[in-house]
Design a protein around this motif. Structure first.
Motif, PDB file in Angstrom:
ATOM      1  N   GLN A 110      42.647  42.853  34.822  1.00 40.15           N
ATOM      2  CA  GLN A 110      43.960  42.395  35.257  1.00 40.15           C
ATOM      3  C   GLN A 110      44.654  41.667  34.105  1.00 40.15           C
ATOM      4  O   GLN A 110      44.000  41.122  33.214  1.00 40.15           O
ATOM      5  CB  GLN A 110      43.827  41.469  36.472  1.00 40.15           C
ATOM      6  CG  GLN A 110      43.254  42.152  37.705  1.00 40.15           C
ATOM      7  CD  GLN A 110      43.148  41.211  38.890  1.00 40.15           C
ATOM      8  OE1 GLN A 110      43.685  40.106  38.870  1.00 40.15           O
ATOM      9  NE2 GLN A 110      42.449  41.647  39.926  1.00 40.15           N
ATOM     10  N   GLU A 111      45.960  41.686  34.124  1.00 36.22           N
ATOM     11  CA  GLU A 111      46.732  41.043  33.052  1.00 36.22           C
ATOM     12  C   GLU A 111      46.522  39.530  33.058  1.00 36.22           C
ATOM     13  O   GLU A 111      46.444  38.889  32.012  1.00 36.22           O
ATOM     14  CB  GLU A 111      48.222  41.360  33.216  1.00 36.22           C
ATOM     15  CG  GLU A 111      48.579  42.820  32.994  1.00 36.22           C
ATOM     16  CD  GLU A 111      48.376  43.255  31.552  1.00 36.22           C
ATOM     17  OE1 GLU A 111      48.331  42.380  30.656  1.00 36.22           O
ATOM     18  OE2 GLU A 111      48.253  44.472  31.307  1.00 36.22           O
ATOM     19  N   GLN A 112      46.420  38.949  34.255  1.00 42.18           N
ATOM     20  CA  GLN A 112      46.208  37.513  34.359  1.00 42.18           C
ATOM     21  C   GLN A 112      44.713  37.210  34.347  1.00 42.18           C
ATOM     22  O   GLN A 112      43.919  37.910  34.974  1.00 42.18           O
ATOM     23  CB  GLN A 112      46.840  36.965  35.640  1.00 42.18           C
ATOM     24  CG  GLN A 112      48.357  37.090  35.685  1.00 42.18           C
ATOM     25  CD  GLN A 112      48.942  36.528  36.961  1.00 42.18           C
ATOM     26  OE1 GLN A 112      48.230  36.301  37.940  1.00 42.18           O
ATOM     27  NE2 GLN A 112      50.240  36.293  36.955  1.00 42.18           N
ATOM     28  N   THR A 113      44.337  36.175  33.623  1.00 47.59           N
ATOM     29  CA  THR A 113      42.938  35.786  33.547  1.00 47.59           C
ATOM     30  C   THR A 113      42.604  34.772  34.643  1.00 47.59           C
ATOM     31  O   THR A 113      43.493  34.230  35.298  1.00 47.59           O
ATOM     32  CB  THR A 113      42.614  35.171  32.172  1.00 47.59           C
ATOM     33  OG1 THR A 113      43.478  34.039  31.957  1.00 47.59           O
ATOM     34  CG2 THR A 113      42.836  36.195  31.072  1.00 47.59           C
ATOM     35  N   TYR A 123      40.669  31.161  36.158  1.00 48.28           N
ATOM     36  CA  TYR A 123      40.852  29.743  35.830  1.00 48.28           C
ATOM     37  C   TYR A 123      40.149  29.366  34.532  1.00 48.28           C
ATOM     38  O   TYR A 123      40.624  28.548  33.762  1.00 48.28           O
ATOM     39  CB  TYR A 123      40.326  28.876  36.976  1.00 48.28           C
ATOM     40  CG  TYR A 123      41.170  28.970  38.229  1.00 48.28           C
ATOM     41  CD1 TYR A 123      42.449  28.411  38.282  1.00 48.28           C
ATOM     42  CD2 TYR A 123      40.700  29.618  39.358  1.00 48.28           C
ATOM     43  CE1 TYR A 123      43.228  28.505  39.421  1.00 48.28           C
ATOM     44  CE2 TYR A 123      41.466  29.725  40.505  1.00 48.28           C
ATOM     45  CZ  TYR A 123      42.731  29.162  40.532  1.00 48.28           C
ATOM     46  OH  TYR A 123      43.498  29.271  41.660  1.00 48.28           O
ATOM     47  N   ASP A 136      39.733  44.951  37.237  1.00 45.59           N
ATOM     48  CA  ASP A 136      40.743  45.542  38.112  1.00 45.59           C
ATOM     49  C   ASP A 136      40.269  46.894  38.667  1.00 45.59           C
ATOM     50  O   ASP A 136      40.100  47.048  39.864  1.00 45.59           O
ATOM     51  CB  ASP A 136      42.058  45.719  37.353  1.00 45.59           C
ATOM     52  CG  ASP A 136      43.178  46.153  38.264  1.00 45.59           C
ATOM     53  OD1 ASP A 136      43.657  45.313  39.048  1.00 45.59           O
ATOM     54  OD2 ASP A 136      43.565  47.351  38.212  1.00 45.59           O
TER      55      ASP A 136
END
Length: 226
Positions: free
Chosen positions: A59-62, A64, A71
């Motif tokens: 996914q583009e967002q990692t 925490y 994905d």
């Protein structure tokens, strides 16, 4: 590959004939978050592909902690030669004509276990999916873990896995862990021994105290005679 536990469980006897033509496994990172596994094959009687790839996308967002989040994965279509598809098996089935009552034998293909199913990964469910397998999350996790094992274990230490030396390393780690646990038990035993020693010393002190209760009388008597 057969020495690597997670992969060996996927390889059937039928697969081995095809995997003998595997000449190399490479990995490359993508421009976007993800990586691609590249399997190179020499010419063989099973399929026409020279390379078969499988790509893992993050996914583009990692997360925490800054870690990538898996994905989905995509695999190449394998161009099987006639009657050489290792991911299916042929079964004979009898069919009876309702009108003439005559029977005939037809051949059907059904899916079967094969390493090459690795290139047809499970797809994450979408909101529109009405029928989702109950074990889809487990299958996705297993597929992702297999890709990570190939990327992080198999490719960097290919020679060690080929010779079996990598298995020895893993065996040593297990033995060391066992020894560590045994050492902890020994420490517990030592603490128990120390506790026993303290109890023994206290018991001795108590017995000494019991003996001392009679000693002052004897010492006082001796002082009087002197």
């Amino acid at each position: 590959m057969k020495n690597q536990v997670s992969l060996s469980e996927m390889i059937t006897e039928r697969d081995e004939a095809a995997l003998k033509h595997l000449t190399d496994i490479r990995m490359e990172y993508l421009d976007k978050p993800g990586f691609r596994l590249i399997f190179e094959f020499s010419e063989n009687e099973f399929f026409t592909n020279k390379t078969i790839t499988k790509t893992y996308y993050y996914q583009e967002q990692t997360g925490y902690g800054g870690d990538f989040i898996y994905d989905h994965a995509e695999g190449d279509k394998i161009d099987w030669k006639p009657d050489r598809d290792l991911t299916v098996r042929v079964e004979s089935k009898k069919q009876r004509n309702k009108t003439t009552k005559q029977t005939r034998v037809v051949k059907i293909t059904v899916p079967t276990e094969s390493f090459f199913n690795f290139f047809s990964p499970p797809k994450p469910p979408t909101e529109d999916d009405e029928s989702v397998p109950s074990d889809i999350e487990e299958r996705l996790e297993l597929d992702y873990q297999l890709g990570e094992d190939i990327k992080e274990k198999l490719i960097p230490r290919a020679i060690d896995w080929f010779t079996g030396e990598a298995l020895q390393y893993e065996g040593v780690e297990e033995i060391d862990q066992g020894e560590f646990e045994d050492d902890e038990d020994d420490d517990d035993d030592d603490e128990d021994d120390e506790d026993d020693d303290r109890r023994s010393d206290n018991a001795d002190d108590d017995s000494d105290d019991d003996d001392d209760t009679s000693k002052p009388k004897k010492e006082a008597a001796e002082c009087k005679t002197s």
